[in-house]
Design a protein around this motif. Structure first.
Motif, PDB file in Angstrom:
ATOM      1  N   ASP A 195     -34.353  -6.704  13.748  1.00 21.22           N
ATOM      2  CA  ASP A 195     -33.195  -7.468  13.268  1.00 21.22           C
ATOM      3  C   ASP A 195     -32.059  -7.427  14.288  1.00 21.22           C
ATOM      4  O   ASP A 195     -31.830  -6.397  14.939  1.00 21.22           O
ATOM      5  N   ARG A 243     -35.374 -11.287  13.477  1.00 21.61           N
ATOM      6  CA  ARG A 243     -34.553 -11.986  12.497  1.00 21.61           C
ATOM      7  C   ARG A 243     -33.103 -11.878  12.949  1.00 21.61           C
ATOM      8  O   ARG A 243     -32.624 -10.799  13.309  1.00 21.61           O
ATOM      9  N   HIS A 302     -29.093 -12.352  12.019  1.00 18.00           N
ATOM     10  CA  HIS A 302     -28.143 -12.380  10.911  1.00 18.00           C
ATOM     11  C   HIS A 302     -26.748 -12.625  11.480  1.00 18.00           C
ATOM     12  O   HIS A 302     -26.275 -11.856  12.324  1.00 18.00           O
TER      13      HIS A 302
END
Length: 386
Positions: free
Chosen positions: A225, A251, A253
């Motif tokens: 992440d 990912r 964010h």
């Protein structure tokens, strides 16, 4: 040299690049510099925080009245170089292999493109323009004109990692005319200080509109992440590119307007489940899984932690710059010895704290995390936010 592998901010550190300040001569005030350092120029330089715009109608004009240089004291640069050597020596004493970028040659004074010219600064805050994601080097599109070719000083190292199997990517390079910049953050900011709004940026024959510009130091790496601070439209364009590039591997964010740019004097992950944050408000602005992590709120910095400077010196960082620590293992962290409050706070949290000297962090815009590029850590693409 080891194989490139770095997924997070805390796994045992095996190899790192430490920046260089050789031949640091001046700061150049122009549009990109003032936008990048907006929050701190506005808050901490109230007697000289007026906005200044580059009048870049021609290359000759840019080299004349279009730019202003603020000299940096020779003593401060010499002491900064001493402190960088101390940082490198400390890391070696902890068993970390230390690499250095190619130093800035004193004859290399300017970078010139078809659209503008700017002074060159040495590769000091090398975290900013290179994002390491696992086995990939990603050169990010710079936000300050004087740093446009900064990653060239790291090219010999990048070539070695590439020969050993690393991937190596360069994000699209911006033209960086006045129209490339999104001014909404500075117009909406409550920092105060500027006496004139930025309204009259100049047209250029090279204008293409807003462009992607973005620093790797806007990213918090957490295994698979990546948390990214987005404050402007040009940040958002760059994160669009990043999301497409790493799709299926990482990912991404987004958090919004934690600061004007970098995240690493706002929040750092010390190990899985534990954050070092500037305030609870910063932690509460993070993605929901991170809000559940334990947090250490950094103690308020004390005025006597910092040197006093001449009235014409530019202050480029927040007093919270010492939150910019470097983890060597999940239990060992390098902290500025000039911030005893933070040393005590981390020791009370059962960390092994290694105090290291760094005197002039507010003049040069960075701390230990900024000055280093961790290229080899033991961790992998773990899912810490599941």
């Amino acid at each position: 040299m080891l194989h490139l592998n770095s997924f997070d901010e805390w796994s045992p550190l095996r190899e790192v690049v430490v920046g260089s300040a050789e031949n640091y001569v001046s700061h150049e005030r122009e549009l990109s510099f003032d936008l990048f350092f907006h929050d701190n120029l506005a808050k901490d330089n109230t007697s000289r925080s007026e906005w200044y715009y580059p009048r870049l109608r021609s290359r000759g004009e840019a080299a004349g009245n279009g730019r202003r240089r603020t000299p940096v004291g020779t003593r401060y640069v010499e002491e900064l170089n001493e402190d960088l050597e101390g940082l490198a020596d400390t890391l070696r004493s902890l068993g970390v292999s230390v690499r250095r970028p190619r130093p800035l040659h004193p004859d290399t004074s300017e970078v010139i493109t078809p659209a503008w010219a700017a002074s060159v600064v040495p590769p000091l805050n090398i975290r900013d323009n290179t994002l390491i994601l696992g086995d990939e080097i990603i050169e990010t599109p710079p936000m300050i004109r004087s740093r446009y070719f900064e990653t060239q000083f790291l090219k010999p190292l990048f070539q070695e990692y590439f020969r050993l199997g690393a991937r190596w990517t360069v994000m699209p390079r911006p033209l960086m005319t006045d129209s490339s910049f999104d001014l909404s953050y500075v117009r909406a900011s409550s920092a105060g200080g500027p006496t004139e709004p930025i309204e009259d940026t100049l047209p250029s024959p090279y204008d293409v509109g807003l462009e992607m510009m973005f620093d790797a130091a806007q990213c918090l790496r957490l295994g698979r992440d990546i948390v990214v601070n987005v404050s402007t439209a040009h940040h958002a364009l760059a994160v669009d590119w990043l999301e497409r590039h790493v799709e299926g591997r990482f990912r991404v964010h987004r958090v919004h307007r934690l600061s004007d740019s970098h995240i690493d004097s706002m929040v750092l992950a010390l190990r899985p489940g534990l954050l070092l944050v500037r305030s609870d408000a910063v932690a509460d602005a993070l993605p929901p899984p991170l809000r559940r992590w334990d947090r250490i709120v950094a103690p308020a910095p004390q005025r006597n932690n910092f040197p006093r400077y001449e009235s014409d010196a530019l202050i480029l960082t927040s007093p919270f710059i010492d939150l910019n620590v470097l983890s060597v293992t999940p239990d060992t962290v390098l902290v500025n010895e000039a911030c005893p409050e933070l040393v005590r706070t981390l020791e009370e949290a059962k960390f092994t704290v290694v105090p290291v000297r760094h005197r002039h962090r507010r003049l040069f815009g960075g701390g230990f995390h900024c000055f280093t590029l961790d290229t080899v850590r033991e961790g992998g693409p773990e899912d810490y936010l599941a």
